[in-house]
Design a protein around this motif. Sequence first.
Motif, short mmCIF file in Angstrom:
data_model
loop_
_atom_site.label_atom_id
_atom_site.label_comp_id
_atom_site.label_asym_id
_atom_site.label_seq_id
_atom_site.Cartn_x
_atom_site.Cartn_y
_atom_site.Cartn_z
N GLY A 276 0.85 -1.18 -0.01
CA GLY A 276 0.17 -0.03 -0.18
C GLY A 276 0.87 1.28 0.00
O GLY A 276 0.22 2.56 0.08
N LEU A 277 2.22 0.96 -0.27
CA LEU A 277 3.04 2.31 -0.17
C LEU A 277 3.31 3.04 -1.51
O LEU A 277 4.20 2.59 -2.14
CB LEU A 277 4.43 1.78 0.45
N THR A 278 2.16 3.48 -2.13
CA THR A 278 2.02 3.82 -3.51
C THR A 278 2.17 5.43 -3.64
O THR A 278 2.18 5.88 -4.73
CB THR A 278 0.57 3.33 -3.88
N ALA A 279 2.06 6.15 -2.41
CA ALA A 279 2.20 7.53 -2.79
C ALA A 279 2.98 8.20 -1.43
O ALA A 279 3.16 7.57 -0.63
CB ALA A 279 0.70 7.99 -2.57
N PRO A 280 3.32 9.50 -1.73
CA PRO A 280 4.16 10.02 -0.44
C PRO A 280 3.12 10.18 0.76
O PRO A 280 1.89 10.76 0.67
CB PRO A 280 4.24 11.59 -0.90
N MET A 281 3.54 9.38 1.86
CA MET A 281 2.92 9.01 3.09
C MET A 281 3.84 9.03 4.18
O MET A 281 5.15 8.77 3.84
CB MET A 281 2.06 7.92 3.03
N SER A 282 3.62 9.57 5.21
CA SER A 282 4.54 9.35 6.37
C SER A 282 3.72 8.60 7.73
O SER A 282 2.56 8.85 7.84
CB SER A 282 5.11 10.81 6.83
N PHE A 283 4.65 7.97 8.42
CA PHE A 283 3.83 7.19 9.66
C PHE A 283 4.86 7.42 10.89
O PHE A 283 5.70 7.48 10.55
CB PHE A 283 3.76 5.74 9.02
N MET A 284 4.15 7.10 11.93
CA MET A 284 4.60 6.94 13.23
C MET A 284 3.95 6.00 14.02
O MET A 284 2.82 6.20 13.70
CB MET A 284 4.56 8.44 13.93
N ASP A 285 4.79 5.30 14.79
CA ASP A 285 3.60 4.24 15.59
C ASP A 285 3.72 4.59 17.12
O ASP A 285 4.27 5.87 17.41
CB ASP A 285 4.21 2.95 15.38
#
Length: 446
Positions: free
Chosen positions: A286-295
Amino acid sequence: MIYDPLISPGVSSMLPAPKSYWHATHKIPTLPPLNKKLNTEYLVVGGGYTGLSAAITLAQAKQEVTLLDANSLGFGCAGRNGGFILSGSGRLSLNAIEDKWGHTVATGMQGEFDSAVDLLKKRIVDFDMQVDLVKGPYLKLAHNTKQAKQLYATAKHLASNFNVPSATLTTEVLSARFGIEGAYGGVELEGACLHPLKLASEYAKVAKKLGATLFYDSPAIHIEKQKAGFLVTTPSGSVSAKHILIATNAYTPKHFQESVDNKQFPVQSSIFVTAPLNNEQRALTGLTAPMSFMDTRIMKYYYRVLPDGRLLFGGRGAVKGKDADNAKEKQRLYNAMVKSFPALKGIAMDYFWSGWVSVSLDSMPRIFVDNAHSTDSAIGYAMGYCGSGVSFAAFAGQRLAQRIMGTGDVDLSLPLYQSPLKTYPFSRARRIALHGLYQWAKIAER
Ligand SMILES: Cc1cc2nc3c(=O)[nH]c(=O)nc-3n(C[C@H](O)[C@H](O)[C@H](O)COP(=O)(O)OP(=O)(O)OC[C@H]3O[C@@H](n4cnc5c(N)ncnc54)[C@H](O)[C@@H]3O)c2cc1C
């Protein structure tokens, strides 16, 4: 040779630049070393975001300003961070600030955090900075059911009490919209990321254009108080300055200047960047577009999709600088990525590097000036941003310059400004405690 602020004598110009993805994709400008004696009104020590932004603010106010950095542009965090533009700094959330100091102070702090993001955005536009700015969702992902509940409750509180918009994401929505499996829930906020080293280059360009004098590969090795100001010595020159702004953050040498000695704890954070994901990997993750994550872990993992389709993945680093590049450390971080994205098992790790973040004793950064507004001489510092300084460090640099000039609408009652950084009481035991925390977190979050 890896710089370790608690072991090494200081940053020298001989240390190699980090082998970061940022350095591989951007050529930094060559800036000259200091080879003479000079006088200046304001001397900034440290040329990352804090220092360059302070220099810009002073130059904009038509002040005479000189900046020294010990190594090349981006040697510190400016060339090593993840490039996430975050609202906040230090380790305390708005909720934690509210619990400790009350709603009014928390609102004041939110104003400073938001102003930091606004300042960055404004400068990008005003100075036409080319920093590969990308906007896209910023997802906070819960790593267990308890954290999911906590995340939803916090989002609700932030929306009603601080007007922070976000959307809650159930596991079904995470899977359907983003292809994310394995998270227990999440929250979506507006996100933005940039190329951190390009940002440093743009700041240096602006500072120079406005009239600041910049010297790199010129470590301040001695700061001596004199009758009217300070004398700062470098290996091949010296600067007499009326006022000093210390902007060395986590890279501050161990015995440097009494106002900052033992006042912060440098902690390593590490990042790796994968090879570009192929179509199948993109579809499966699902990593298809600029996105950022934090857990939501105690030792948080953060990751983002880079514009060229690679995954940047970061988390805590080794306790000691000498262990930063150990295969074990790389593998630990890689395993964490595979746990989140099983489809990426086997993908090449093209870049790996580490950097030091600055943790203050009470988790609150400080922008503090001894002898503020003195026309004779003053010394001040800004540091302690932890893993959140892409926008805030530059804002802190601006505030530091304003405080030392006695200008600006700074609300000195806020905990950022009110008191100096607290001294670590058992400074030698800091690493033993950190090691213990990592072991505990490993067991608690298995
Ligand atoms: C791996 C990692 C990931 C991160 N990711 C993010 C992120 O995604 N988003 C975010 O908001 N924040 C992030 N951060 C934090 C952020 O990068 C920092 O808070 C911020 O860059 C600090 O800026 P600074 O200018 O204060 O310090 P630095 O950029 O570290 O600059 C300090 C400078 O001081 C110089 N110096 C040291 N000693 C001397 C001396 N004796 N004389 C002269 N100069 C000296 C050093 O050479 C260095 O250039 C991250 C940090 C790390 C390490």
